[in-house]
Scaffold this motif. Sequence first.
Motif, mmCIF file in Angstrom:
data_model
loop_
_atom_site.group_PDB
_atom_site.id
_atom_site.type_symbol
_atom_site.label_atom_id
_atom_site.label_comp_id
_atom_site.label_asym_id
_atom_site.label_seq_id
_atom_site.Cartn_x
_atom_site.Cartn_y
_atom_site.Cartn_z
ATOM 1 N N VAL A 38 0.794 -1.230 0.000
ATOM 2 C CA VAL A 38 0.000 0.000 0.000
ATOM 3 C C VAL A 38 0.823 1.275 0.000
ATOM 4 C CG1 VAL A 38 -2.014 -1.088 1.052
ATOM 5 C CG2 VAL A 38 -0.264 -0.103 2.514
ATOM 6 N N ASN A 39 2.060 1.242 0.456
ATOM 7 C CA ASN A 39 2.887 2.448 0.479
ATOM 8 C C ASN A 39 3.780 2.594 -0.740
ATOM 9 O OD1 ASN A 39 2.114 3.740 2.897
ATOM 10 N ND2 ASN A 39 3.193 2.187 4.055
ATOM 11 N N ILE A 40 3.668 1.657 -1.672
ATOM 12 C CA ILE A 40 4.457 1.720 -2.898
ATOM 13 C C ILE A 40 3.546 2.175 -4.034
ATOM 14 C CG2 ILE A 40 5.867 0.424 -4.543
ATOM 15 C CD1 ILE A 40 7.159 0.477 -1.824
ATOM 16 N N ASP A 41 3.848 3.317 -4.611
ATOM 17 C CA ASP A 41 3.109 3.821 -5.764
ATOM 18 C C ASP A 41 3.767 3.219 -7.004
ATOM 19 O OD1 ASP A 41 1.893 5.199 -7.815
ATOM 20 O OD2 ASP A 41 2.224 7.184 -6.941
ATOM 21 N N THR A 42 3.242 2.084 -7.457
ATOM 22 C CA THR A 42 3.886 1.340 -8.540
ATOM 23 C C THR A 42 3.977 2.159 -9.825
ATOM 24 O OG1 THR A 42 1.787 0.261 -9.061
ATOM 25 C CG2 THR A 42 3.311 -0.946 -7.648
ATOM 26 N N TYR A 43 2.980 2.981 -10.096
ATOM 27 C CA TYR A 43 3.044 3.812 -11.304
ATOM 28 C C TYR A 43 4.176 4.829 -11.193
ATOM 29 C CZ TYR A 43 -1.449 1.719 -12.354
ATOM 30 O OH TYR A 43 -2.442 0.826 -12.606
ATOM 31 N N ARG A 44 4.359 5.385 -10.006
ATOM 32 C CA ARG A 44 5.439 6.352 -9.802
ATOM 33 C C ARG A 44 6.808 5.662 -9.895
ATOM 34 N NH1 ARG A 44 7.706 10.761 -11.004
ATOM 35 N NH2 ARG A 44 8.973 11.676 -9.355
ATOM 36 N N VAL A 45 6.904 4.448 -9.342
ATOM 37 C CA VAL A 45 8.158 3.691 -9.427
ATOM 38 C C VAL A 45 8.488 3.414 -10.897
ATOM 39 C CG1 VAL A 45 9.264 1.484 -8.901
ATOM 40 C CG2 VAL A 45 7.961 2.665 -7.127
ATOM 41 N N GLU A 46 7.497 2.990 -11.660
ATOM 42 C CA GLU A 46 7.719 2.739 -13.088
ATOM 43 C C GLU A 46 8.125 4.019 -13.816
ATOM 44 O OE1 GLU A 46 4.125 0.929 -14.523
ATOM 45 O OE2 GLU A 46 4.448 -0.893 -13.352
ATOM 46 N N GLU A 47 7.492 5.140 -13.445
ATOM 47 C CA GLU A 47 7.827 6.421 -14.055
ATOM 48 C C GLU A 47 9.263 6.831 -13.735
ATOM 49 O OE1 GLU A 47 6.431 11.061 -13.521
ATOM 50 O OE2 GLU A 47 4.988 9.478 -13.084
ATOM 51 N N ILE A 48 9.661 6.646 -12.490
ATOM 52 C CA ILE A 48 11.033 6.978 -12.087
ATOM 53 C C ILE A 48 12.032 6.093 -12.824
ATOM 54 C CG2 ILE A 48 12.664 6.882 -10.156
ATOM 55 C CD1 ILE A 48 10.334 7.839 -8.356
ATOM 56 N N PHE A 49 11.763 4.792 -12.874
ATOM 57 C CA PHE A 49 12.667 3.887 -13.574
ATOM 58 C C PHE A 49 12.742 4.219 -15.065
ATOM 59 C CE2 PHE A 49 12.838 -0.032 -10.555
ATOM 60 C CZ PHE A 49 13.356 0.772 -9.569
ATOM 61 N N ALA A 50 11.626 4.598 -15.666
ATOM 62 C CA ALA A 50 11.634 4.965 -17.079
ATOM 63 C C ALA A 50 12.460 6.229 -17.295
ATOM 64 C CB ALA A 50 10.208 5.168 -17.579
ATOM 65 N N THR A 51 12.304 7.211 -16.413
ATOM 66 C CA THR A 51 13.070 8.464 -16.525
ATOM 67 C C THR A 51 14.563 8.207 -16.395
ATOM 68 O OG1 THR A 51 11.219 9.720 -15.609
ATOM 69 C CG2 THR A 51 13.392 10.760 -15.524
ATOM 70 N N VAL A 52 14.927 7.450 -15.361
ATOM 71 C CA VAL A 52 16.345 7.156 -15.137
ATOM 72 C C VAL A 52 16.893 6.290 -16.277
ATOM 73 C CG1 VAL A 52 17.973 5.990 -13.599
ATOM 74 C CG2 VAL A 52 16.175 7.440 -12.641
ATOM 75 N N GLY A 53 16.104 5.332 -16.726
ATOM 76 C CA GLY A 53 16.529 4.493 -17.844
ATOM 77 C C GLY A 53 16.751 5.284 -19.118
ATOM 78 N N GLU A 54 15.877 6.264 -19.354
ATOM 79 C CA GLU A 54 16.035 7.125 -20.531
ATOM 80 C C GLU A 54 17.310 7.958 -20.432
ATOM 81 O OE1 GLU A 54 13.640 10.906 -22.327
ATOM 82 O OE2 GLU A 54 12.440 9.171 -21.678
ATOM 83 N N GLU A 55 17.579 8.472 -19.239
ATOM 84 C CA GLU A 55 18.792 9.264 -19.034
ATOM 85 C C GLU A 55 20.054 8.419 -19.208
ATOM 86 O OE1 GLU A 55 19.531 12.580 -18.128
ATOM 87 O OE2 GLU A 55 17.483 12.983 -18.739
ATOM 88 N N MET A 56 19.978 7.171 -18.752
ATOM 89 C CA MET A 56 21.148 6.285 -18.819
ATOM 90 C C MET A 56 21.208 5.528 -20.150
ATOM 91 S SD MET A 56 20.997 4.789 -14.938
ATOM 92 C CE MET A 56 22.214 3.540 -15.269
ATOM 93 N N ARG A 57 20.171 5.677 -20.941
ATOM 94 C CA ARG A 57 20.051 4.968 -22.214
ATOM 95 C C ARG A 57 20.087 3.462 -22.029
ATOM 96 N NH1 ARG A 57 23.487 9.220 -22.928
ATOM 97 N NH2 ARG A 57 22.737 10.895 -24.267
ATOM 98 N N THR A 58 19.289 3.017 -21.055
ATOM 99 C CA THR A 58 19.171 1.590 -20.772
ATOM 100 C C THR A 58 17.779 1.324 -20.216
ATOM 101 O OG1 THR A 58 20.201 -0.296 -19.677
ATOM 102 C CG2 THR A 58 20.042 1.722 -18.411
ATOM 103 N N SER A 59 17.429 0.066 -20.075
ATOM 104 C CA SER A 59 16.127 -0.304 -19.519
ATOM 105 C C SER A 59 16.300 -0.838 -18.122
ATOM 106 C CB SER A 59 15.484 -1.373 -20.412
ATOM 107 O OG SER A 59 14.284 -1.813 -19.827
ATOM 108 N N LEU A 60 15.574 -0.266 -17.168
ATOM 109 C CA LEU A 60 15.598 -0.729 -15.785
ATOM 110 C C LEU A 60 14.304 -1.462 -15.487
ATOM 111 C CD1 LEU A 60 16.929 2.533 -14.082
ATOM 112 C CD2 LEU A 60 18.235 0.508 -14.691
ATOM 113 N N ALA A 61 14.237 -2.713 -15.845
ATOM 114 C CA ALA A 61 13.007 -3.481 -15.653
ATOM 115 C C ALA A 61 13.106 -4.412 -14.481
ATOM 116 C CB ALA A 61 12.683 -4.283 -16.911
#
Length: 176
Positions: free
Chosen positions: A153-176
């Motif tokens: 309940v304290n994990i906002d999965t959509y926000r986590v996915e958004e953060i990972f997508a942002t960081v992955g885009e910056e690093m030019r890799t996929s953080l799945a």
Amino acid sequence: MINSSRSLRCYLKATSGSPLIEFTSSAANSNDSGDGGGATVFTFLPISAFEMLAEELSEMFKQELLLKRLLVVELLSVTFQKHELFTKLSWAEDLYHGEADDLSTCSVYSKETAKPLLPKLNGCRSDSAYLESDKHPSNDILQVYLTTWLAEVNIDTYRVEEIFATVGEEMRTSLA
């Protein structure tokens, strides 16, 4: 994670008259933001943005850890109530030897009160009324405990996915 993100900082080292630029991991000038003198390390975001993202993720996981610990205390209290030696299981007691040290490492243990921080749901206040268990919970309450355990309940999965997508885009890799 927060400490690792802060280790990415690169400060200009003050050199006098040298044609070489030197860098250091500590700031000599309070105006230096730690971005290597404006060197573009990442495409869109500054390092401070990554630090804030790391803090946001860490806070989500810390709150989830505290809630899961409360659920473990509650479920253990139900189990131990069947034994004659059971008196009362308290939130502040270590569940295993050295747990306080482990919780301190995760920044979820208050050294001032010598107790774990209070659990809470996102957007809600902590309530100390639920931190000791000496009752017989109904089946409905046990079902809520188990659902809470599974729901994260304290994990906002959509926000986590958004953060990972942002960081992955910056690093030019996929953080799945």
